[in-house]
Design a protein around this motif. Structure first.
Motif, PDB file in Angstrom:
ATOM      1  N   THR A  14       6.067  21.592  19.815  1.00  0.00           N
ATOM      2  CA  THR A  14       4.641  21.595  19.466  1.00  0.00           C
ATOM      3  C   THR A  14       4.414  20.838  18.158  1.00  0.00           C
ATOM      4  O   THR A  14       3.472  20.053  18.041  1.00  0.00           O
ATOM      5  CB  THR A  14       4.122  23.042  19.329  1.00  0.00           C
ATOM      6  OG1 THR A  14       4.198  23.675  20.605  1.00  0.00           O
ATOM      7  CG2 THR A  14       2.687  23.078  18.848  1.00  0.00           C
ATOM      8  N   PHE A  18       1.948  17.865  17.638  1.00  0.00           N
ATOM      9  CA  PHE A  18       0.777  18.228  16.825  1.00  0.00           C
ATOM     10  C   PHE A  18       0.860  17.636  15.421  1.00  0.00           C
ATOM     11  O   PHE A  18       0.081  16.765  15.045  1.00  0.00           O
ATOM     12  CB  PHE A  18       0.685  19.754  16.766  1.00  0.00           C
ATOM     13  CG  PHE A  18      -0.569  20.273  16.121  1.00  0.00           C
ATOM     14  CD1 PHE A  18      -1.690  20.517  16.875  1.00  0.00           C
ATOM     15  CD2 PHE A  18      -0.632  20.524  14.759  1.00  0.00           C
ATOM     16  CE1 PHE A  18      -2.856  20.995  16.297  1.00  0.00           C
ATOM     17  CE2 PHE A  18      -1.782  20.999  14.161  1.00  0.00           C
ATOM     18  CZ  PHE A  18      -2.900  21.238  14.938  1.00  0.00           C
ATOM     19  N   LEU A  44      -5.785  15.697  18.451  1.00  0.00           N
ATOM     20  CA  LEU A  44      -5.881  17.153  18.580  1.00  0.00           C
ATOM     21  C   LEU A  44      -6.025  17.573  20.042  1.00  0.00           C
ATOM     22  O   LEU A  44      -5.395  18.536  20.491  1.00  0.00           O
ATOM     23  CB  LEU A  44      -7.070  17.676  17.764  1.00  0.00           C
ATOM     24  CG  LEU A  44      -6.919  17.633  16.240  1.00  0.00           C
ATOM     25  CD1 LEU A  44      -8.258  17.882  15.564  1.00  0.00           C
ATOM     26  CD2 LEU A  44      -5.887  18.647  15.759  1.00  0.00           C
ATOM     27  N   VAL A  49      -5.223  21.400  21.757  1.00  0.00           N
ATOM     28  CA  VAL A  49      -6.104  22.236  20.935  1.00  0.00           C
ATOM     29  C   VAL A  49      -7.429  22.478  21.669  1.00  0.00           C
ATOM     30  O   VAL A  49      -8.163  23.407  21.347  1.00  0.00           O
ATOM     31  CB  VAL A  49      -6.334  21.582  19.545  1.00  0.00           C
ATOM     32  CG1 VAL A  49      -7.316  22.360  18.701  1.00  0.00           C
ATOM     33  CG2 VAL A  49      -4.997  21.471  18.816  1.00  0.00           C
ATOM     34  N   THR A  53     -12.659  23.010  20.453  1.00  0.00           N
ATOM     35  CA  THR A  53     -12.039  23.338  19.156  1.00  0.00           C
ATOM     36  C   THR A  53     -11.707  22.080  18.367  1.00  0.00           C
ATOM     37  O   THR A  53     -11.881  22.044  17.143  1.00  0.00           O
ATOM     38  CB  THR A  53     -10.773  24.193  19.378  1.00  0.00           C
ATOM     39  OG1 THR A  53     -11.148  25.371  20.098  1.00  0.00           O
ATOM     40  CG2 THR A  53     -10.133  24.606  18.074  1.00  0.00           C
ATOM     41  N   SER A  54     -11.241  21.030  19.051  1.00  0.00           N
ATOM     42  CA  SER A  54     -10.914  19.766  18.377  1.00  0.00           C
ATOM     43  C   SER A  54     -12.156  19.168  17.725  1.00  0.00           C
ATOM     44  O   SER A  54     -12.119  18.712  16.575  1.00  0.00           O
ATOM     45  CB  SER A  54     -10.312  18.762  19.369  1.00  0.00           C
ATOM     46  OG  SER A  54      -9.091  19.248  19.885  1.00  0.00           O
ATOM     47  N   VAL A  84      -6.692  25.396  10.367  1.00  0.00           N
ATOM     48  CA  VAL A  84      -5.959  26.016  11.482  1.00  0.00           C
ATOM     49  C   VAL A  84      -5.606  27.459  11.120  1.00  0.00           C
ATOM     50  O   VAL A  84      -5.775  28.381  11.929  1.00  0.00           O
ATOM     51  CB  VAL A  84      -4.687  25.207  11.831  1.00  0.00           C
ATOM     52  CG1 VAL A  84      -3.770  25.996  12.767  1.00  0.00           C
ATOM     53  CG2 VAL A  84      -5.072  23.876  12.482  1.00  0.00           C
ATOM     54  N   GLN A 234      -4.214  24.043  28.424  1.00  0.00           N
ATOM     55  CA  GLN A 234      -5.616  24.451  28.539  1.00  0.00           C
ATOM     56  C   GLN A 234      -5.895  25.293  29.783  1.00  0.00           C
ATOM     57  O   GLN A 234      -6.882  26.026  29.833  1.00  0.00           O
ATOM     58  CB  GLN A 234      -6.530  23.223  28.527  1.00  0.00           C
ATOM     59  CG  GLN A 234      -6.703  22.612  27.145  1.00  0.00           C
ATOM     60  CD  GLN A 234      -7.283  23.599  26.143  1.00  0.00           C
ATOM     61  OE1 GLN A 234      -8.377  24.116  26.315  1.00  0.00           O
ATOM     62  NE2 GLN A 234      -6.535  23.885  25.084  1.00  0.00           N
ATOM     63  N   GLY A 264      -0.221  24.243  20.700  1.00  0.00           N
ATOM     64  CA  GLY A 264      -1.527  24.091  20.063  1.00  0.00           C
ATOM     65  C   GLY A 264      -2.623  24.851  20.785  1.00  0.00           C
ATOM     66  O   GLY A 264      -3.695  25.104  20.221  1.00  0.00           O
ATOM     67  N   ILE A 267      -4.509  27.817  19.181  1.00  0.00           N
ATOM     68  CA  ILE A 267      -5.660  27.580  18.291  1.00  0.00           C
ATOM     69  C   ILE A 267      -6.943  27.637  19.114  1.00  0.00           C
ATOM     70  O   ILE A 267      -7.928  28.252  18.719  1.00  0.00           O
ATOM     71  CB  ILE A 267      -5.521  26.221  17.572  1.00  0.00           C
ATOM     72  CG1 ILE A 267      -4.203  26.183  16.776  1.00  0.00           C
ATOM     73  CG2 ILE A 267      -6.711  25.967  16.651  1.00  0.00           C
ATOM     74  CD1 ILE A 267      -3.790  24.783  16.356  1.00  0.00           C
ATOM     75  N   SER A 268      -6.895  27.018  20.293  1.00  0.00           N
ATOM     76  CA  SER A 268      -8.037  27.028  21.209  1.00  0.00           C
ATOM     77  C   SER A 268      -8.336  28.445  21.689  1.00  0.00           C
ATOM     78  O   SER A 268      -9.495  28.869  21.744  1.00  0.00           O
ATOM     79  CB  SER A 268      -7.725  26.113  22.402  1.00  0.00           C
ATOM     80  OG  SER A 268      -8.785  26.088  23.310  1.00  0.00           O
ATOM     81  N   ASN A 271      -9.952  30.420  18.858  1.00  0.00           N
ATOM     82  CA  ASN A 271     -11.264  29.931  18.470  1.00  0.00           C
ATOM     83  C   ASN A 271     -12.326  30.165  19.544  1.00  0.00           C
ATOM     84  O   ASN A 271     -13.445  30.564  19.246  1.00  0.00           O
ATOM     85  CB  ASN A 271     -11.185  28.437  18.147  1.00  0.00           C
ATOM     86  CG  ASN A 271     -12.492  27.901  17.592  1.00  0.00           C
ATOM     87  OD1 ASN A 271     -13.062  28.466  16.665  1.00  0.00           O
ATOM     88  ND2 ASN A 271     -12.972  26.822  18.171  1.00  0.00           N
TER      89      ASN A 271
END
Length: 310
Positions: A14, A18, A44, A49, A53-54, A84, A234, A264, A267-268, A271
């Motif tokens: 990652t 990233f 991103l 991400v 979110t990006s 982040v 995703q 990553g 993070i998504s 968020n």
């Protein structure tokens, strides 16, 4: 190997996608202009991400650039790391184990995400904290799920309540509740079927299980943990949205972080879903399911102290 080193090692792929990609981008620009931010957003998104979110991250960085009058793009790495870390959160969020006479954890997730393995490791983790744990083989849809749970229960040294394949999952949950009361258990972990092809069936099955356990423990389940596979990127976010609607998810377990460049996605998840990540899987051993420590995760993700050796 200490936990931080293990975590850092598990995030190597990652970090490569990233952090290293973004570092290359940052050093390639002297000034953070429009073109720079477009490429950063693309980097991103490629790091899983997520689009929403990006975009939000880039907008925040643009705002900070103006406020702090940053003219050198290379200075944005620390700003990105701060943002982040802010998204991931300040505090570790523990499991709710305050149920009386015992706590009930429902575990949901599609087949193949490591759900059964996660239950076994979670049982081992709780047992190592002095808890008496009982597992309920509520995924009666697949015979393999019952057998697998029994294997993991044996490894963790905890009792597994099971019925035959095709049995009513709510009946298994009922028997597990009775067993927990009789054996003075502290925690029951209930496996559930990993089917998503028909959300209505999933919802009805979970509602029935909840009705049964609430007759015994009115405020149960105390946790509904959704297991997601980090390697799906995703797609994990999409699964979380469906299960969130159907199951009332209270926490997420993100598995297989050690084998993917798509870490990553965490993070998504944090968020966009606003559901806490409570555990992460960073290896195959029993002890490799760990409570999620957001600040430690952020530090490990951006730590490049060994960059010269790589």
């Amino acid at each position: 190997m200490g936990f931080f080193s293990k975590l850092k090692e598990s995030l190597a792929k990652t970090r490569q996608v990233f952090v290293e990609k973004i570092e290359t981008l940052l050093t390639g620009y002297r000034k953070p202009d429009e073109e720079f931010f477009e490429e950063l957003e693309e980097a991103l998104i490629q790091a899983d991400v997520g689009v929403t979110t990006s975009m939000q991250l880039v907008e925040k960085l643009q705002k900070i650039c103006k406020e702090r009058r940053i003219e050198d793009a290379s200075l944005l790495k620390d700003v990105l790391a701060e943002e982040v870390a802010r998204i991931l959160g300040e505090e570790d969020i523990e499991l709710n184990l305050k149920g009386q006479p015992f706590s009930v954890i429902l575990v949901v997730g599609v087949n193949g995400v490591g759900k059964t393995t996660t239950i076994g490791k979670l049982a081992w983790f709780l047992k190592s904290q002095g808890k008496k744990v009982i597992l309920a083989a509520g995924d009666t849809f697949r015979a393999a799920a019952i057998d697998q749970l029994e294997i993991w229960g044996n490894r963790a040294g905890v009792e597994v309540i099971k019925h035959q394949e095709g049995s009513d999952p709510a009946a298994v949950a009922f028997d597990a509740m009775q067993a927990a009361r009789a054996r003075k258990a502290d925690v029951i972990i209930i496996d559930t079927a990993g089917r998503l092809h028909n959300k209505v069936n999933l919802m009805e099955e979970l509602k029935k299980i909840k009705r049964v356990i609430q007759r015994e423990v009115p405020d149960a389940p105390h946790e509904v943990l959704l297991v997601l596979d980090a390697t799906t990127g995703q797609n994990a976010v999409n699964q979380a949205k469906i299960f969130g609607e159907a199951a009332g998810v209270t926490g997420i377990v993100l598995t297989k972080l050690d084998g993917t460049a798509k870490g990553g996605v965490i993070i998504s998840i944090k968020n966009e879903l606003k559901v806490p990540v409570k555990f992460i899987g960073i290896g195959e051993k029993m002890e490799d399911l760990r409570p999620f420590a957001p600040q430690e995760f952020a530090s490990a993700l951006f730590d490049r102290s060994d960059a010269k050796e790589m």
